[in-house]
Design an enzyme around this catalytic site. Structure first.
Site, PDB file in Angstrom:
ATOM      1  N   ASN A 102     -43.617 -53.845 -37.065  1.00  0.00           N
ATOM      2  CA  ASN A 102     -44.231 -54.731 -38.059  1.00  0.00           C
ATOM      3  C   ASN A 102     -43.415 -56.005 -38.181  1.00  0.00           C
ATOM      4  O   ASN A 102     -42.320 -56.107 -37.602  1.00  0.00           O
ATOM      5  CB  ASN A 102     -44.284 -54.039 -39.426  1.00  0.00           C
ATOM      6  CG  ASN A 102     -45.443 -53.051 -39.544  1.00  0.00           C
ATOM      7  OD1 ASN A 102     -46.415 -53.123 -38.795  1.00  0.00           O
ATOM      8  ND2 ASN A 102     -45.328 -52.140 -40.485  1.00  0.00           N
TER       9      ASN A 102
ATOM     10  N   HIS B 109     -54.578 -51.381 -39.568  1.00  0.00           N
ATOM     11  CA  HIS B 109     -54.390 -52.391 -38.513  1.00  0.00           C
ATOM     12  C   HIS B 109     -55.686 -52.636 -37.743  1.00  0.00           C
ATOM     13  O   HIS B 109     -55.672 -52.853 -36.530  1.00  0.00           O
ATOM     14  CB  HIS B 109     -53.291 -51.971 -37.532  1.00  0.00           C
ATOM     15  CG  HIS B 109     -51.929 -51.850 -38.136  1.00  0.00           C
ATOM     16  ND1 HIS B 109     -51.017 -52.884 -38.137  1.00  0.00           N
ATOM     17  CD2 HIS B 109     -51.315 -50.829 -38.781  1.00  0.00           C
ATOM     18  CE1 HIS B 109     -49.898 -52.494 -38.739  1.00  0.00           C
ATOM     19  NE2 HIS B 109     -50.058 -51.252 -39.145  1.00  0.00           N
TER      20      HIS B 109
HETATM   21 FE1  HDD Z   1     -48.757 -47.089 -37.952  1.00  0.00          FE
HETATM   22  C1  HDD Z   1     -51.422 -48.258 -36.242  1.00  0.00           C
HETATM   23  C2  HDD Z   1     -47.019 -50.017 -37.254  1.00  0.00           C
HETATM   24  C3  HDD Z   1     -46.147 -46.057 -39.949  1.00  0.00           C
HETATM   25  C4  HDD Z   1     -50.242 -44.116 -38.306  1.00  0.00           C
HETATM   26  N1  HDD Z   1     -49.152 -48.805 -36.955  1.00  0.00           N
HETATM   27  C5  HDD Z   1     -50.314 -49.094 -36.307  1.00  0.00           C
HETATM   28  C6  HDD Z   1     -50.216 -50.386 -35.689  1.00  0.00           C
HETATM   29  C7  HDD Z   1     -48.982 -50.876 -35.976  1.00  0.00           C
HETATM   30  C8  HDD Z   1     -48.307 -49.880 -36.771  1.00  0.00           C
HETATM   31  C9  HDD Z   1     -48.417 -52.210 -35.555  1.00  0.00           C
HETATM   32  C10 HDD Z   1     -51.323 -51.066 -34.898  1.00  0.00           C
HETATM   33  C11 HDD Z   1     -51.217 -50.756 -33.433  1.00  0.00           C
HETATM   34  C12 HDD Z   1     -52.289 -51.496 -32.673  1.00  0.00           C
HETATM   35  O1  HDD Z   1     -52.234 -52.737 -32.660  1.00  0.00           O
HETATM   36  O2  HDD Z   1     -53.151 -50.829 -32.112  1.00  0.00           O
HETATM   37  N2  HDD Z   1     -46.983 -47.915 -38.560  1.00  0.00           N
HETATM   38  C13 HDD Z   1     -46.419 -49.066 -38.074  1.00  0.00           C
HETATM   39  C14 HDD Z   1     -45.050 -49.162 -38.545  1.00  0.00           C
HETATM   40  C15 HDD Z   1     -44.811 -48.066 -39.307  1.00  0.00           C
HETATM   41  C16 HDD Z   1     -46.018 -47.266 -39.302  1.00  0.00           C
HETATM   42  C17 HDD Z   1     -44.098 -50.296 -38.217  1.00  0.00           C
HETATM   43  C18 HDD Z   1     -43.560 -47.657 -40.031  1.00  0.00           C
HETATM   44  C19 HDD Z   1     -42.380 -47.940 -39.624  1.00  0.00           C
HETATM   45  N3  HDD Z   1     -48.289 -45.422 -38.976  1.00  0.00           N
HETATM   46  C20 HDD Z   1     -47.162 -45.171 -39.713  1.00  0.00           C
HETATM   47  C21 HDD Z   1     -47.177 -43.797 -40.187  1.00  0.00           C
HETATM   48  C22 HDD Z   1     -48.332 -43.231 -39.704  1.00  0.00           C
HETATM   49  C23 HDD Z   1     -49.026 -44.269 -38.949  1.00  0.00           C
HETATM   50  C24 HDD Z   1     -46.093 -43.171 -41.024  1.00  0.00           C
HETATM   51  C25 HDD Z   1     -48.873 -41.851 -39.867  1.00  0.00           C
HETATM   52  C26 HDD Z   1     -48.167 -40.807 -40.169  1.00  0.00           C
HETATM   53  N4  HDD Z   1     -50.555 -46.351 -37.436  1.00  0.00           N
HETATM   54  C27 HDD Z   1     -50.941 -45.077 -37.640  1.00  0.00           C
HETATM   55  C28 HDD Z   1     -52.273 -44.741 -37.020  1.00  0.00           C
HETATM   56  C29 HDD Z   1     -52.650 -46.089 -36.326  1.00  0.00           C
HETATM   57  C30 HDD Z   1     -51.490 -46.990 -36.701  1.00  0.00           C
HETATM   58  C31 HDD Z   1     -53.271 -44.154 -37.932  1.00  0.00           C
HETATM   59  C32 HDD Z   1     -54.019 -46.671 -36.636  1.00  0.00           C
HETATM   60  C33 HDD Z   1     -54.613 -47.066 -35.317  1.00  0.00           C
HETATM   61  C34 HDD Z   1     -53.707 -46.550 -34.320  1.00  0.00           C
HETATM   62  O3  HDD Z   1     -52.643 -45.935 -34.934  1.00  0.00           O
HETATM   63  O4  HDD Z   1     -53.837 -46.619 -33.134  1.00  0.00           O
HETATM   64  O5  HDD Z   1     -52.141 -43.723 -36.095  1.00  0.00           O
END
Ligand code: HDD
Length: 726
Positions: free
Chosen positions: A161, A87
């Site tokens: 999402n 993202h």
């Molecule tokens: Fe995630 C970012 C949505 C599963 C780990 N995720 C991130 C963002 C969104 C989502 C919208 C961007 C937030 C922003 O604008 O700063 N992610 C989802 C959805 C998931 C999902 C809807 C499943 C239902 N994500 C998911 C899992 C993991 C992560 C299973 C890790 C185990 N996601 C992250 C992250 C991020 C992220 C690495 C990257 C940047 C941040 O968090 O701040 O922690």
């Protein structure tokens, strides 16, 4: 609420001495002094010259003592922070959320959801998933829809999402999924695309992905605008009332502008013509006062119905709860009405965390959700440089903050007094935790009996990976199915290994044989033999066909123009479109003005060469003999019209402009239908989203009604387009 107002509410810890007030000035966010506009260094030292470094003579070497040069270059060298691991590319907006009424009061103690008088400030960040921060806005990809509610009880982050399911069931697979979809490690290609070997290798070996993958192959992965896509909390959460009783909940955002998508050819071209397409649309809509609005809806499932669904498990994030089983009830509205003041300070530095919940909302044991609870907090340490990221203005709650945390990189606060521990008597015991049961506002984890053996195992109720993919396929209209098949063919056509293509087709065959056969035919794989898997069920709510024709707000319309253009029809159309919050751009063969048939001039918004039909929702071909002749003689103009037609967009054809439709060899209007010098259509006629106005006819209600309906429908996929060269 402005950042200043929010930060003003960051109160000193209860129990600190009144002298603390004087210190609060120092806690205000770092601000440039706008009262004196003269340049200074970071240390506030006035600067006499910022264009020439300090040198020994005009042609001599630069001197180390030039502190302004060193500071300026040092600051520049460190302007970038690590981009989000997923993202990375996003766009943000401020706004508010307000519940319609108190309908959720029996289910949750969260006031921001139940008191219609409470207007909660929000910041939303929309994003793509795969691409780097500088990648294009319109790849085939999932879109993030993350909302931070600054509630009076603390921040609630709904990090969702635009698709209601996820690829994997357990968060431990997230690094594998992301490694597979991101550019391949040996050459860092392809950027922002799932059309490559490693993605399809992974998903075909991990069949729980199949449901989300079919969503990814659908038009949902190509939203026309952040204003026209849905959002989903994905997981099952809980609403919890004041007595601790819980109800399962699924969160849905529905855009009031309808759910609309691009088509893939268009999305690919937009990537070159305007890689900021969705970002620009969000920004310009808000600047124009056409505010994106979304309705929050909930699916509520009583606690005792946890096991009522035979076909899926509520804790499995690869499944939806079909709306036909549990309807979505609208509970409130979100309006995005303010663009950020600074991209980096707000959109880049905002830190969402799935673990940010307020009293009245709680988690479930969904294993994907549980892993997320760790990941979001953890990732910010590297991205935002330490543990104090909640002090960054965009992340600060409006609720007062009182705790014993201290130090760490980028501590902006100056905590006062001795008491940095609990319990204490040196600070009057503050901040303190009232005795059990005497602090009803406190977040209390819902007591839950957990009983199980420690093991690495997936529940058997998570085992079905195909039925809901079939449900999705069954629910699609004919054109949606065509787009899905084309998407699989494109993506798998980019996969080099035949065995991966074959494995995917075998999975598709377990979804639906016609799907698998159609895909196989395009990628050189043998058609699989039918197996009886399609359960025949469908869920109309999953289709994007048949959106309500309620609005054309925010749509962009281009009228082509050249000298001799008839201005009257354009003026009437412009007035009508603007009254409905749509935009009409005049595109000339060159910039400046065009001469009108009436003897005046018409300002050109931009030259056609700087635009493209893919950047517009509808195209108008003008009236005026001389102008139409010139446009017919211009390949770019002809391509503009043909391409808009091919992409199923509304075409509005004024008077003699129908000659151009004919010259572009569009099938809707054959020469033989037309009497020389006039349109064969009486006044206005709409055919497959092509709306004609006869030469000399006025822009009247009948015509504008057709125009409205053609644009509101967004696309007209029933047209025959295969033979159009565009
Ligand atoms: Fe995630 C970012 C949505 C599963 C780990 N995720 C991130 C963002 C969104 C989502 C919208 C961007 C937030 C922003 O604008 O700063 N992610 C989802 C959805 C998931 C999902 C809807 C499943 C239902 N994500 C998911 C899992 C993991 C992560 C299973 C890790 C185990 N996601 C992250 C992250 C991020 C992220 C690495 C990257 C940047 C941040 O968090 O701040 O922690």
């Amino acid at each position: 609420m402005a950042v200043e107002e929010r930060s003003a509410q960051q109160t000193v810890p209860a129990g600190t001495a009144p002298a603390a007030d004087a210190k609060q000035e120092q806690l205000a966010p770092y601000r440039m002094d706008k009262t004196d506009t003269r340049l200074t260094t970071d240390q506030g030292i006035p600067v006499d010259d910022t264009d020439n470094s300090l040198k020994a003579g005009p042609r001599g070497p630069s001197l180390l003592e030039d502190f302004h040069l060193r500071e300026k270059i040092m600051r520049f060298d460190h302007e970038r922070i690590p981009e989000r691991v997923v993202h990375a590319r996003g766009s943000g907006a401020h706004g508010y959320f307000q519940p319609y009424g108190d309908g959720l009061a029996p289910y949750t103690a969260a006031r921001f959801l139940t008191d219609p008088d409470v207007r909660t400030p929000v910041f939303v960040r929309f994003s793509t998933v795969q691409g780097s921060r500088g990648s294009t806005d319109t790849p085939r990809d999932v879109r993030g829809f993350a909302t931070k509610f600054y509630t009076e009880e603390g921040n609630f982050d709904l990090v969702g999402n635009n698709m209601p399911v996820f690829f994997i069931q357990d968060g431990i697979k997230f690094p594998d999924l992301v490694h597979a979809v991101k550019p391949e490690p040996h050459h860092e290609m392809p950027q922002a695309s799932s059309a490559h070997d490693t993605f399809w290798d992974f998903v075909s070996l991990q069949p729980e992905t199949m449901h989300h993958v079919i969503w990814l192959m659908s038009d949902r992965a190509l939203p026309r605008s952040f204003r026209t896509m849905q959002g989903f909390g994905v997981h099952t959460f809980r609403l919890v009332d004041a007595e601790g009783r819980s109800t399962f909940v699924k969160f849905h955002w529905t855009p009031l502008a309808g759910v609309h998508s691009l088509i893939f050819d268009e999305a690919q071209k937009i990537s070159g013509k305007d890689p900021d397409f969705n970002r620009r649309d969000l920004w310009e809509s808000i600047e124009a006062g056409v505010y994106p609005e979304y309705e929050l809806g909930v699916q509520l499932i009583p606690e005792q119905d946890e096991f009522a669904f035979a076909d899926f498990d509520l804790l499995d994030a690869t499944k939806i709860v079909p709306e036909e089983l549990v309807p979505v009830s609208p509970v409130g509205r979100m309006v995005l009405d303010r663009n950020p003041d600074n991209f980096f300070a707000e959109t880049e530095q905002v830190a969402f965390c799935v673990g940010n919940v307020v009293p009245g909302i709680d988690f479930t044991d969904d294993p994907l959700l549980q892993a997320r609870l760790f990941s979001y907090l953890d990732t910010q340490l590297t991205r935002l440089g330490g543990p104090n990221f909640a002090q960054i203005p965009i992340n600060r709650p409006v609720a007062p903050v009182r705790h014993h945390q201290q130090d760490g990189f980028h501590q902006d606060d100056i905590p006062l007094g001795q008491a940095n521990y609990h319990p204490n008597s040196t600070g009057g015991g503050c901040p303190f935790v009232p005795g059990a049961g005497t602090f009803p506002e406190a977040f209390t984890h819902r007591p839950e009996l957990v009983d199980g053996h420690k093991m690495r195992k997936r529940a058997e109720t998570f085992a079905d990976h195909y039925s809901q993919a079939t449900l999705f396929w069954n629910s699609m209209s004919a054109w949606e199915r065509e787009h899905i098949v084309a998407a699989y063919r494109f993506e798998l056509g980019k996969v080099a290994y035949p065995h991966i293509r074959e494995r995917v087709v075998a999975h598709l065959n377990r979804i639906d044989n016609t799907l698998a056969t159609a895909v196989a035919a395009g990628i050189g794989v043998a058609a699989p033999e039918a197996v009886s898997v399609n359960h025949g069920g469908s869920s109309p709510a999953l289709s994007q066909a048949g959106q309500p024709l309620a609005t054309i707000a925010g749509r962009r319309v281009a009228v082509l123009a050249a000298d001799g253009v008839a201005a009257a029809g354009i003026a009437g159309l412009k007035e009508f479109l603007e009254a409905n919050d749509a935009v009409l751009d005049v595109l000339g063969l060159v910039d400046g003005v065009v001469r009108t048939a009436e003897g005046g001039t018409l300002p050109v918004t931009r030259a056609m060469v700087t635009a493209a039909s893919v950047l517009y929702d509808a195209v108008v071909v003008p009236d005026g003999d001389e102008a139409v002749s010139q446009l017919i003689g211009d390949g770019l103009a002809l391509q503009f019209v043909a391409e808009a037609y091919k992409h199923a967009k509304p075409l509005i054809v004024l008077g003699l402009g129908d000659r151009m439709v004919e010259a572009a060899r569009l099938p809707v209007y054959a020469t033989s239908d037309r009497v020389e010098g006039e349109s064969s259509k009486p006044i206005a006629a709409a055919l497959d989203g092509v709306v004609f106005l006869a030469p000399g006819a006025q822009v009247d209600d009948r015509f504008t009604k057709d125009v409205f309906e053609a644009i509101a429908a967004h696309r007209h996929y029933d047209r025959p387009v295969d033979g159009i060269a565009a």
